[in-house]
Scaffold this motif. Structure first.
Motif, short mmCIF file in Angstrom:
data_model
loop_
_atom_site.label_atom_id
_atom_site.label_comp_id
_atom_site.label_asym_id
_atom_site.label_seq_id
_atom_site.Cartn_x
_atom_site.Cartn_y
_atom_site.Cartn_z
N MET A 72 -26.53 -43.35 113.07
CA MET A 72 -25.44 -44.22 112.61
C MET A 72 -25.66 -44.61 111.15
N ALA A 73 -26.89 -44.96 110.80
CA ALA A 73 -27.21 -45.36 109.43
C ALA A 73 -27.00 -44.20 108.45
N GLY A 74 -27.43 -43.01 108.84
CA GLY A 74 -27.24 -41.84 107.98
C GLY A 74 -25.77 -41.52 107.78
N PHE A 75 -25.00 -41.69 108.83
CA PHE A 75 -23.56 -41.45 108.73
C PHE A 75 -22.91 -42.45 107.77
N GLN A 76 -23.30 -43.72 107.85
CA GLN A 76 -22.78 -44.73 106.93
C GLN A 76 -23.14 -44.40 105.49
N LEU A 77 -24.39 -44.05 105.27
CA LEU A 77 -24.85 -43.72 103.93
C LEU A 77 -24.15 -42.48 103.40
N ALA A 78 -23.95 -41.50 104.25
CA ALA A 78 -23.25 -40.27 103.84
C ALA A 78 -21.81 -40.55 103.45
N ILE A 79 -21.14 -41.41 104.20
CA ILE A 79 -19.76 -41.76 103.85
C ILE A 79 -19.71 -42.45 102.50
N LEU A 80 -20.66 -43.33 102.26
CA LEU A 80 -20.69 -44.05 100.98
C LEU A 80 -20.96 -43.11 99.81
N VAL A 81 -21.91 -42.21 99.98
CA VAL A 81 -22.36 -41.38 98.86
C VAL A 81 -21.60 -40.06 98.74
N LEU A 82 -21.34 -39.40 99.85
CA LEU A 82 -20.79 -38.04 99.79
C LEU A 82 -19.26 -37.97 99.84
N LEU A 83 -18.63 -38.92 100.48
CA LEU A 83 -17.18 -38.84 100.64
C LEU A 83 -16.41 -38.89 99.32
N PRO A 84 -16.71 -39.79 98.39
CA PRO A 84 -15.96 -39.81 97.12
C PRO A 84 -16.07 -38.51 96.32
N PRO A 85 -17.27 -37.95 96.08
CA PRO A 85 -17.32 -36.69 95.33
C PRO A 85 -16.64 -35.53 96.06
N LEU A 86 -16.80 -35.49 97.38
CA LEU A 86 -16.16 -34.44 98.16
C LEU A 86 -14.63 -34.55 98.07
N ALA A 87 -14.12 -35.76 98.13
CA ALA A 87 -12.67 -35.96 98.00
C ALA A 87 -12.18 -35.54 96.62
N ILE A 88 -12.95 -35.82 95.60
CA ILE A 88 -12.54 -35.44 94.24
C ILE A 88 -12.53 -33.92 94.09
N ILE A 89 -13.53 -33.25 94.64
CA ILE A 89 -13.58 -31.78 94.58
C ILE A 89 -12.38 -31.18 95.31
N LEU A 90 -12.10 -31.68 96.51
CA LEU A 90 -10.95 -31.19 97.26
C LEU A 90 -9.65 -31.49 96.53
N LEU A 91 -9.59 -32.63 95.90
CA LEU A 91 -8.40 -33.02 95.15
C LEU A 91 -8.17 -32.08 93.98
N CYS A 92 -9.22 -31.74 93.29
CA CYS A 92 -9.09 -30.82 92.15
C CYS A 92 -8.70 -29.41 92.60
N CYS A 93 -9.26 -28.96 93.72
CA CYS A 93 -8.88 -27.64 94.25
C CYS A 93 -7.43 -27.62 94.67
N ALA A 94 -6.99 -28.69 95.32
CA ALA A 94 -5.59 -28.77 95.74
C ALA A 94 -4.67 -28.86 94.53
N ALA A 95 -5.13 -29.53 93.48
CA ALA A 95 -4.31 -29.67 92.28
C ALA A 95 -4.04 -28.31 91.64
N LEU A 96 -4.99 -27.41 91.69
CA LEU A 96 -4.80 -26.07 91.12
C LEU A 96 -3.71 -25.31 91.88
N ILE A 97 -3.62 -25.54 93.18
CA ILE A 97 -2.63 -24.86 94.00
C ILE A 97 -1.25 -25.49 93.83
N ILE A 98 -1.19 -26.81 93.81
CA ILE A 98 0.09 -27.52 93.80
C ILE A 98 0.67 -27.66 92.39
N ASP A 99 -0.10 -27.42 91.38
CA ASP A 99 0.31 -27.66 89.99
C ASP A 99 1.65 -27.02 89.65
N ARG A 100 2.00 -25.97 90.31
CA ARG A 100 3.26 -25.29 89.99
C ARG A 100 4.47 -26.11 90.42
#
Length: 155
Positions: free
Chosen positions: A76-104
């Motif tokens: 449970m503790a590792g999951f909480q820490l992972a959400i805090l640390v990994l979720l924002p950068p992962l969301a930004i990476i996915l956002l940038c990848c999606a932006a390349l597709i939707i940009d048109r």
């Protein structure tokens, strides 16, 4: 053999204290798993984690999983820490990848700003909900330690 100072078997039933419990028949005592008897000092030591400490850690450091690390709930503790640390950068990476597709279809700057704001707000909401859940769980003493022992109720 069990120390006699913690056991009273003078009547038909044994009365056990501290780090011992009475067996099903009450005719003998056995060691409690959340206590440890120290033979050299002849004392019982409580191995249970403290509810107040877990509560305060959940109140101030919940996002880091500090309370769950303290009570040895490492998954449970590792999951909480992972959400805090990994979720924002992962969301930004996915956002940038999606932006390349939707940009048109949609202007990049407008789409990126709104989507980024939505992701940040969702992340904050998740962290707040988890904080409230941890706060309530430790306030009500509803979580055991990783060794299965209940927390010492002292809140």
């Amino acid at each position: 053999s069990l120390p006699t100072k913690y056991i009273n078997c003078s009547s038909q039933k044994c009365v056990c204290s501290d780090c011992f419990y009475a067996t099903n028949s009450y005719k003998s005592c056995a060691y409690q798993r959340c206590w440890k008897y120290d033979k050299t000092t002849q004392t019982c030591n409580d191995l249970r984690k403290d509810q107040r400490t877990a509560f305060l850690l959940s109140l101030f450091l919940s996002a880091l999983g500090a309370a769950n690390f303290y009570v040895e709930q490492y998954t449970m503790a590792g999951f909480q820490l992972a959400i805090l640390v990994l979720l924002p950068p992962l969301a930004i990476i996915l956002l940038c990848c999606a932006a390349l597709i939707i940009d048109r279809c949609v202007p990049f700057e407008r789409w990126l700003g709104v989507t980024f704001l939505i992701i940040v707000l969702m992340w904050i909401a998740l962290m707040v909900l988890w904080w409230v859940a941890d706060f309530l769980v430790f306030a009500e003493n509803e979580r055991s330690a990783g060794d299965g022992c209940p927390l010492v109720a002292n809140l």
